[in-house]
Design an enzyme around this catalytic site. Structure first.
Site, mmCIF file in Angstrom:
data_model
loop_
_atom_site.group_PDB
_atom_site.id
_atom_site.type_symbol
_atom_site.label_atom_id
_atom_site.label_comp_id
_atom_site.label_asym_id
_atom_site.label_seq_id
_atom_site.Cartn_x
_atom_site.Cartn_y
_atom_site.Cartn_z
ATOM 1 N N ASP A 196 23.474 55.964 63.261
ATOM 2 C CA ASP A 196 21.708 55.707 63.548
ATOM 3 C C ASP A 196 21.387 54.276 63.096
ATOM 4 O OD1 ASP A 196 22.706 56.326 60.810
ATOM 5 O OD2 ASP A 196 21.131 57.788 60.674
ATOM 6 N N ASP A 200 22.764 49.781 57.337
ATOM 7 C CA ASP A 200 22.073 49.105 56.285
ATOM 8 C C ASP A 200 22.672 48.001 55.465
ATOM 9 O OD1 ASP A 200 19.855 49.355 54.623
ATOM 10 O OD2 ASP A 200 20.794 50.754 53.092
ATOM 11 N N LYS A 216 19.458 46.733 59.707
ATOM 12 C CA LYS A 216 18.564 46.041 58.561
ATOM 13 C C LYS A 216 19.198 44.770 58.448
ATOM 14 C CE LYS A 216 16.377 49.943 56.633
ATOM 15 N NZ LYS A 216 16.573 50.810 55.503
ATOM 16 N N PHE A 229 12.689 51.780 54.292
ATOM 17 C CA PHE A 229 13.027 53.133 54.845
ATOM 18 C C PHE A 229 12.564 53.474 55.858
ATOM 19 C CE2 PHE A 229 14.364 57.431 54.190
ATOM 20 C CZ PHE A 229 15.492 57.274 54.126
ATOM 21 N N ASP A 271 17.148 60.671 58.309
ATOM 22 C CA ASP A 271 16.412 61.643 57.427
ATOM 23 C C ASP A 271 16.003 61.068 55.954
ATOM 24 O OD1 ASP A 271 19.384 60.981 56.334
ATOM 25 O OD2 ASP A 271 18.578 62.936 54.876
ATOM 26 N N ARG A 295 14.909 64.466 60.806
ATOM 27 C CA ARG A 295 15.825 64.215 61.774
ATOM 28 C C ARG A 295 15.285 64.564 63.302
ATOM 29 N NH1 ARG A 295 20.556 62.372 58.900
ATOM 30 N NH2 ARG A 295 21.253 63.636 57.215
#
Ligand code: IMP
Ligand code: MG
Length: 177
Positions: free
Chosen positions: A100, A103, A131, A152, A159, A165
């Protein structure tokens, strides 16, 4: 929109997600037209992105989900605790890992290191979100849906403390929250 103690606002709408997912699928279908793909989506976050992406792939392919745990609350713990489900033979396969979001990149770099030990033909990454400001690892990210600011996000598989989700749009934590 409120989840537990946090307020979120709409960030990427479902139509835009859908369009981009189709573009990525078309690009993958073209680039792997002479090869066979083994998709490895990473649970739980990748479940919606992976299903929407793979449905649009116009090639015979295999799919095998794995699960890792590394994330708590709204900040990355930075450590991949375990990899579950990687019990298929990946030798000689053209793997596309699906997540998904990338990061810090620690999850992906650990996975690539581990899976590479089993001599696949190739490994690429497909992530819906990236990101760039949070990235700590050198990663070649071939298929990226959207590069987003370091804030975030929840929804479409992502989630907050296990919730959110199922939402069709992607939401961003409200500034100051
Ligand atoms: P990384 O190892 O730091 O790249 O973290 C990757 C994992 O952390 C992703 O697969 C997500 O499950 C989770 N994660 C990172 N950022 C977010 C976010 O903004 N919202 C929800 N989950 C996130
Ligand atoms: Mg995840």
């Amino acid at each position: 929109m409120v989840i537990l103690d946090k307020t979120f606002e709409v960030f990427i709408k479902k139509k835009k997600i859908k369009r981009r997912v189709k573009e990525l699928a078309d690009q993958i279908s073209l680039e792997y037209r002479d090869k066979e793909i083994l998709f490895i989506p990473i649970l739980n976050g990748a479940f919606l992105f992976a299903s929407d992406l793979i449905k649009e792939i116009a090639l015979p392919c295999q799919v095998s989900f794995i699960k890792v745990s590394s994330y708590h609350g709204t900040e990355s713990s930075g450590a991949v605790k375990s990899i579950m489900g990687l019990n298929i033979d990946v030798k000689g396969k053209n793997i596309i890992l699906i997540d998904d979001i990338v990061d810090t990149g620690l999850t992906m770099s650990t996975l690539i290191e581990e899976i590479s030990k089993q001599a696949p033909a190739s490994i690429e990454i497909a992530t819906l979100l990236l990101k760039p400001e949070a990235l700590q690892k050198q990663l070649e990210l071939k298929y990226v849906g959207f590069a987003i600011p370091n804030r975030f996000v929840v929804g479409y598989g992502l989630d907050y403390e296990g919730y959110g989700r199922n939402m069709k749009d992607i939401y961003q934590l409200k500034p100051g929250d």
